[in-house]
Design a protein around this motif. Structure first.
Motif, mmCIF file in Angstrom:
data_model
loop_
_atom_site.group_PDB
_atom_site.id
_atom_site.type_symbol
_atom_site.label_atom_id
_atom_site.label_comp_id
_atom_site.label_asym_id
_atom_site.label_seq_id
_atom_site.Cartn_x
_atom_site.Cartn_y
_atom_site.Cartn_z
ATOM 1 N N ALA A 71 -7.957 -20.741 7.778
ATOM 2 C CA ALA A 71 -9.399 -20.770 7.548
ATOM 3 C C ALA A 71 -10.034 -22.020 8.136
ATOM 4 O O ALA A 71 -9.463 -23.112 8.068
ATOM 5 C CB ALA A 71 -9.701 -20.701 6.049
ATOM 6 N N LEU A 87 -12.367 -12.530 10.265
ATOM 7 C CA LEU A 87 -13.247 -12.260 9.134
ATOM 8 C C LEU A 87 -14.593 -12.976 9.212
ATOM 9 O O LEU A 87 -15.328 -13.007 8.229
ATOM 10 C CB LEU A 87 -12.543 -12.626 7.821
ATOM 11 C CG LEU A 87 -11.288 -11.828 7.494
ATOM 12 C CD1 LEU A 87 -10.806 -12.158 6.083
ATOM 13 C CD2 LEU A 87 -11.521 -10.323 7.638
ATOM 14 N N TYR A 126 -8.831 -16.058 -0.852
ATOM 15 C CA TYR A 126 -7.795 -16.584 0.048
ATOM 16 C C TYR A 126 -6.390 -16.205 -0.422
ATOM 17 O O TYR A 126 -5.542 -15.803 0.394
ATOM 18 C CB TYR A 126 -7.917 -18.101 0.176
ATOM 19 C CG TYR A 126 -6.835 -18.702 1.032
ATOM 20 C CD1 TYR A 126 -6.862 -18.572 2.426
ATOM 21 C CD2 TYR A 126 -5.750 -19.373 0.453
ATOM 22 C CE1 TYR A 126 -5.854 -19.108 3.209
ATOM 23 C CE2 TYR A 126 -4.742 -19.913 1.243
ATOM 24 C CZ TYR A 126 -4.803 -19.777 2.621
ATOM 25 O OH TYR A 126 -3.801 -20.287 3.403
ATOM 26 N N GLU A 169 -18.589 -9.578 6.312
ATOM 27 C CA GLU A 169 -18.102 -10.962 6.332
ATOM 28 C C GLU A 169 -18.047 -11.546 4.931
ATOM 29 O O GLU A 169 -17.139 -12.319 4.609
ATOM 30 C CB GLU A 169 -19.017 -11.796 7.233
ATOM 31 C CG GLU A 169 -18.542 -13.210 7.472
ATOM 32 C CD GLU A 169 -19.346 -13.907 8.555
ATOM 33 O OE1 GLU A 169 -19.793 -15.039 8.307
ATOM 34 O OE2 GLU A 169 -19.518 -13.322 9.648
ATOM 35 N N ALA A 204 -9.954 -16.614 8.623
ATOM 36 C CA ALA A 204 -11.025 -16.587 7.634
ATOM 37 C C ALA A 204 -11.810 -17.895 7.685
ATOM 38 O O ALA A 204 -11.575 -18.748 8.548
ATOM 39 C CB ALA A 204 -10.423 -16.368 6.239
ATOM 40 N N THR A 208 -2.681 -16.515 6.398
ATOM 41 C CA THR A 208 -4.127 -16.638 6.568
ATOM 42 C C THR A 208 -4.505 -18.087 6.830
ATOM 43 O O THR A 208 -4.048 -18.991 6.135
ATOM 44 C CB THR A 208 -4.868 -16.133 5.314
ATOM 45 O OG1 THR A 208 -4.511 -14.753 5.091
ATOM 46 C CG2 THR A 208 -6.377 -16.234 5.474
ATOM 47 N N HIS A 254 -14.563 -17.183 2.244
ATOM 48 C CA HIS A 254 -13.392 -16.468 1.713
ATOM 49 C C HIS A 254 -12.485 -17.285 0.803
ATOM 50 O O HIS A 254 -11.374 -16.845 0.507
ATOM 51 C CB HIS A 254 -12.582 -15.917 2.892
ATOM 52 C CG HIS A 254 -13.402 -15.153 3.883
ATOM 53 N ND1 HIS A 254 -13.614 -15.579 5.176
ATOM 54 C CD2 HIS A 254 -14.112 -14.012 3.732
ATOM 55 C CE1 HIS A 254 -14.394 -14.716 5.800
ATOM 56 N NE2 HIS A 254 -14.715 -13.760 4.950
#
Length: 303
Positions: free
Chosen positions: A128, A46, A117, A90, A108, A126, A113
């Motif tokens: 990040a 992402l 999330y 994005e 991410a 996910t 994000h």
């Protein structure tokens, strides 16, 4: 002998009791802790640097966000993302499109994000990163969730070796004039910018460049709206990136025609270099970092 169906049930039950070929992965990241049952195969990236990092590791994401310019995919990555589905911007990823891809993991960034999330985590595990520009840490994050740590270590070791080689070569060429102070300049339609940090700043630091004392600030940079601020751009060498836009080019011509521009050390040293905005600012990944190194070696005549 057991009937065929009963034998199938027995085999299935035994397979469920066998240990997995992979150990469970627990990843600590900017937005929490995420557990994966095994290394991810189907990944969605992402932010631009994560897409770049995936390709550097030999992984084609099943989904990725669109590029900022050269839409929909940066030219240097075309041919590497033939089977990748684009999942929005994005800053605004398309959650339905991501869910339809049934990814094993979503990569991410906190800065982009954090607000979505929880929704992303309902689609798939996910992870990040805090930012979108730390190319080495992004490479390590992508490698961690895909079981490619050895490949990432090898890439980073080669990067360090190449950075060391550059510093040796440039020190031999410039002698007492190395290390040099560097400034990153960007021109817009109605102003100019100096970048203190970010992707290009990290790469330049890795290569041994230094910053002017008044650029050593804990902020992205500064916006200049008056040509009287041109002296704040001063450094031994300047790298300049901008959009290919008539209004932007006009701003650049006006600022560089100003008498104060001629007082800059980089101008007097004939060391103002135009560079590609994608590789130097927008891509943010390890492949882009390597392109920056190649550009710098070329500018200094080291190739």
């Amino acid at each position: 002998m057991l009937p065929k169906f009963s034998r199938l049930l027995a085999v299935t039950a035994m397979s469920l009791m066998l240990p997995s070929a992979y150990a469970e992965l627990t990843i600590n990241h900017a937005l929490g802790t995420t557990t994966l049952p095994e290394p991810a195969v189907r990944i969605v990236t992402l932010y631009q640097g994560a897409t770049d990092a995936a390709i550097a590791l030999g992984i084609e994401p099943v989904g990725a966000v669109e590029s900022w310019v050269e839409k929909p995919i940066y030219q240097y990555l075309r041919g590497e993302l033939d089977y990748t589905t684009l999942v929005g911007l994005e800053t605004q990823p398309n959650l339905e499109a991501i869910a339809a891809l049934q990814p094993d993991v979503i990569i991410a960034s906190e800065v982009r994000h954090a607000k979505v999330y929880d929704q992303l985590s309902q689609i798939a595990p996910t992870v990040a990163h805090e930012t979108v520009f730390m190319f080495d840490e992004t490479l390590e994050l992508v490698a961690e969730v895909t079981g490619k740590a050895d490949a990432a270590d090898a890439w980073l070791a080669q990067w360090q070796a190449d950075a060391d080689a550059f510093q040796a070569d440039i020190a031999e060429q410039l002698q007492d004039d190395w290390p040099q102070q560097v400034t990153m300049l960007n021109f817009r339609a109605d102003h100019a910018r100096i970048y203190f940090q970010g992707f290009s700043g990290q790469v330049l630091a890795d290569l041994g460049f230094e910053r002017p004392a008044d650029h050593l600030k804990d902020t992205w940079g500064m916006k200049l709206t008056s040509k009287e601020s041109i002296p704040s751009m001063n450094a031994d060498v300047a790298f300049v990136f901008m959009e290919d836009d008539d209004a932007v080019q006009q701003t650049y011509q006006q600022w560089t025609a100003h008498p104060l521009w001629q007082t800059l050390d980089a101008v007097q040293n004939d060391a103002v270099y135009r560079v590609d905005q994608v590789a130097w600012n927008m891509a943010g990944g390890p492949l882009a970092a390597r392109q920056m190194l190649q550009d710098i070696r070329s500018h200094y005549g080291l190739d």
